[in-house]
Structure formats: structure tokens, C-alpha cells
Enzyme design. Structure first.
Site, PDB file in Angstrom:
ATOM      1  N   ASP A   1       0.859  -1.117   0.231  1.00 45.81           N
ATOM      2  CA  ASP A   1      -0.198  -0.125  -0.006  1.00 45.81           C
ATOM      3  C   ASP A   1       0.950   1.320  -0.092  1.00 45.81           C
ATOM      4  O   ASP A   1       1.883   1.378   0.706  1.00 45.81           O
ATOM      5  CB  ASP A   1      -0.909   0.099   1.178  1.00 45.81           C
TER       6      ASP A   1
ATOM      7  N   ASN B   1      -2.669  13.098  -3.148  1.00 48.47           N
ATOM      8  CA  ASN B   1      -3.637  13.247  -4.293  1.00 48.47           C
ATOM      9  C   ASN B   1      -3.836  14.911  -3.772  1.00 48.47           C
ATOM     10  O   ASN B   1      -4.134  15.665  -4.767  1.00 48.47           O
ATOM     11  CB  ASN B   1      -4.701  12.592  -3.970  1.00 48.47           C
TER      12      ASN B   1
ATOM     13  N   HIS C   1      -5.450  14.392  -8.394  1.00 48.35           N
ATOM     14  CA  HIS C   1      -5.776  13.063  -8.586  1.00 48.35           C
ATOM     15  C   HIS C   1      -5.260  12.645  -9.926  1.00 48.35           C
ATOM     16  O   HIS C   1      -4.799  11.553  -9.955  1.00 48.35           O
ATOM     17  CB  HIS C   1      -7.390  13.014  -8.691  1.00 48.35           C
TER      18      HIS C   1
ATOM     19  N   ASP D   1      -2.968   9.423 -10.016  1.00 44.60           N
ATOM     20  CA  ASP D   1      -2.955   8.173 -11.097  1.00 44.60           C
ATOM     21  C   ASP D   1      -1.752   7.882 -11.796  1.00 44.60           C
ATOM     22  O   ASP D   1      -1.353   6.719 -12.071  1.00 44.60           O
ATOM     23  CB  ASP D   1      -4.142   8.780 -12.338  1.00 44.60           C
TER      24      ASP D   1
ATOM     25  N   GLU E   1      -4.952   2.139  -3.996  1.00 41.55           N
ATOM     26  CA  GLU E   1      -3.586   2.237  -3.925  1.00 41.55           C
ATOM     27  C   GLU E   1      -2.951   1.108  -3.189  1.00 41.55           C
ATOM     28  O   GLU E   1      -1.841   0.972  -2.689  1.00 41.55           O
ATOM     29  CB  GLU E   1      -3.157   3.525  -3.441  1.00 41.55           C
TER      30      GLU E   1
END
Ligand code: GH3
Ligand code: MG
Ligand code: MG
Ligand code: MG
Length: 300
Positions: free
Chosen positions: A176, A184, A189, A193, A219
Site C-alpha cells: 500500500d 492526491n 488526482h 493516477d 493504491e
């Protein structure tokens, strides 16, 4: 198309063969049902035009044999028969024939039926293609291109069954991204990505071919190490974390100033047993421990 014609009457066989070739298709000819079955297995024709009454394997049996194979690609079957009573036609269609033509054979009728055959086999080929594409798509994560959770469930079930049967171990790593919400928040965002794609690529590139790398969710990534002990898997994950740190993705929301991962490992051992679900739970618990211990580490 590749068309197989079967008829024990040489004259009838020649007429059918000529009609097939005049329509521009490749023709394989068989003088009886058994020969037809052999040619069918060897050449996988798109269409079979078969006589009904033949010594040995008859047309009906040939139909059933072809249908029972359940091959990937559809074989269109035309029955050639002088038995055009209603019952016989029904029996032929029930045995797997798609169409029938009565004898004596009119070459123009057969050419017309081959046009239908071409349409149907094209449709089946398209269908098979889309089924394959959709099946791959359903198992792929669109953002990262990694396999997704559905594929993980299938692969894990297979690996687990194999490991139980052969008494082998395997390990899982749940990882993770650290403080990714902050990433973010700071970078947006879209940048998030891109970071996830970079992490996914690094994990995939670092892993061996036989290791599975999956996007588990948001994630979170899951790695599967067949045959690997807890400690071997830990070493693999340490290298994976290195590979992600080496990307040197700036992250102001992380104390180190760079994007990093945490991971938790669990292992299946044949002696202890256990189900894949429990192993995923154990890897998740170990991940939680890695987070609690300060992140950027691998815990068992
Ligand atoms: P921790 O170190 O404890 O893991 O903290 P965290 O901030 O990473 O954990 P949290 O679960 O609070 O946040 C995960 C974040 O990941 C929240 C969510 O917006 C983000 N995320 C999940 N999926 C995606 C995605 O596909 N794209 C982007 N950009 N962000 C995603
Ligand atoms: Mg015959
Ligand atoms: Mg996180
Ligand atoms: Mg998370």
C-alpha cells in the site's frame, strides 16, 4: 473456408467436391464417415458436408462426434440426404446438423448453403474473438494494466490447489502506498493516477515472470510468490520497495519527501494449512503492522 465433404457414393462425392471448389473454398474429400472423422480431427474444417447413410460411422454419428468435442471454433454442418422425410430431417438437426440438402445434389443449392455457412462461421469467429477480448478486459485493471482482483481470485485458487496437492509453500505480499491521500491532496488526482501507474510498472518490472502482480484496490497491490518461503518473499518485497523508492517520485506529504510503500507478508505452508482468504487477511494484518511501525517497511 475449409470444407470437408463425406460421401460413400463416388459420383455424389465428385459433384459436391466440384461445387465446393467452384465456390472458391478448399475441399477435403472423404469416402466414408470414419475417414471424415480422421480428416476432421487433423484439419479442423470450417464446414462439413456429409452424407447420411455411410458404412461404419454414418452422418448422424459424425455430427454427434463433432458436436461433442465442443471446439473453440464452430463447425457448420450440412447433411446430404435422400431421406427427406420430416422425422429424418429433425433427427439430423438434433444430432447437430445446421442444414440439410436432399439428394440428388444440385450444385447450385450447395453453393447457396455454403454462403449461409460462411455467414454463420464468420459470426462464430467474431463471437469467439470478442469473448476472448472481454475475458481479458474483465481481468485487467484499466489504469495500471496489471491483473485485477478477479484474476487474483482465479490464480490464487489454482496456486492454492496445486500447493496443497504437491505439498508446496507460497507467499503473498499486500502493499500500500504511504500517505497517498496526501499525495492526491497536494498534487491532484491526475498526478496520483500517474504515480500509481509508475508504481505498478516498477513492481511488475522488479518481479519475476512467475510472480503475480495485481492491483488489489485503490493504491493497494498484491504480489504472489509461488514456492517462496516467508523470508524469501520478504527479501523480494524489500527489493520491490527499493524499486519504488528508486523512482524518486517527489511526495511533500511524506516525511521522506518521496513516494514509498509499506507491505505485509503471509505464507501458506502445507503443514499448517489454511485458506487463501485467511492468507489475504494475514497479509493485510501484517501491512497494518508495517503502517503502525512507521511505514516504508515490510512486516511479517
Ligand atoms: P496510509 O499511509 O496509511 O496508507 O495512508 P493513505 O493516505 O495512503 O491511506 P488512505 O486509505 O487514507 O488513502 C488512500 C488514498 O488513495 C485515498 C484515495 O483517494 C486514493 N486513491 C485510491 N484509488 C485511487 C486512484 O485510482 N487514483 C488516485 N489518484 N487516487 C486513488
Ligand atoms: Mg451414402
Ligand atoms: Mg495508503
Ligand atoms: Mg489503502
Amino acid at each position: 473456408m475449409k470444407v470437408l465433404v463425406a460421401d460413400d457414393d463416388p459420383g455424389s462425392l465428385l459433384v459436391a467436391q466440384a461445387a465446393v471448389e467452384r465456390a472458391g473454398h478448399d475441399c477435403l474429400a472423404a469416402a466414408n464417415g470414419d475417414e471424415a472423422w480422421g480428416l476432421y480431427l487433423e484439419h479442423q474444417p470450417d464446414v462439413v458436408v456429409t452424407d447420411w447413410m455411410m458404412p461404419g460411422m454414418d452422418g448422424l454419428a459424425l455430427c454427434r462426434a463433432i458436436r461433442s468435442r465442443g471446439a473453440d471454433l464452430y463447425t457448420y454442418i450440412v447433411m446430404l440426404t435422400s431421406q427427406d422425410s420430416r422425422d429424418d430431417v429433425l433427427a439430423g438437426i438434433e444430432a447437430g446438423a445446421d442444414d440439410y440438402v436432399t439428394k440428388p445434389l444440385d450444385p447450385f443449392v450447395l453453393r447457396a448453403r455454403l454462403l449461409v455457412a460462411l455467414r454463420i462461421t464468420t459470426l462464430h469467429a467474431d463471437l469467439a474473438h470478442y469473448r476472448k477480448v472481454l475475458s481479458q478486459q474483465a481481468r485487467t485493471d484499466p489504469l495500471t494494466g496489471l491483473h485485477n482482483r478477479l484474476k487474483l481470485a482465479e490464480d490464487l485458487e489454482q496456486l492454492h490447489a496445486r500447493s496443497v496437492r504437491y505439498g508446496e509453500q507460497y507467499s503473498l505480499a499486500m502493499c500500500d502506498v504511504d500517505n497517498f491521500k496526501a499525495y492526491n491532496d497536494v498534487y491532484g488526482h491526475q498526478a496520483g493516477d500517474l504515480a500509481l501507474r509508475a508504481v505498478a510498472a516498477a513492481l511488475r518490472a522488479q518481479a519475476r515472470k512467475s510472480d503475480g502482480v495485481y492491483r488489489f484496490g485503490g493504491e493497494e497491490f498484491l504480489l504472489v510468490f509461488p514456492h517462496q518461503s516467508l523470508l524469501r518473499a520478504k527479501a523480494c518485497m524489500e527489493r520491490a520497495l527499493d524499486a519504488v523508492r528508486d523512482l524518486a517520485i517527489p511526495h511533500r506529504g511524506d516525511p521522506s519527501g518521496q513516494l514509498r510503500l509499506s507491505a505485509g507478508i503471509s505464507t501458506f505452508s502445507p503443514a499448517q494449512g489454511g485458506e487463501p482468504e485467511a492468507l489475504l487477511g494475514a497479509a493485510d494484518a501484517a501491512l497494518y503492522a508495517a503502517k503502525a511501525a512507521g511505514r516504508n517497511r515490510v512486516e511479517l
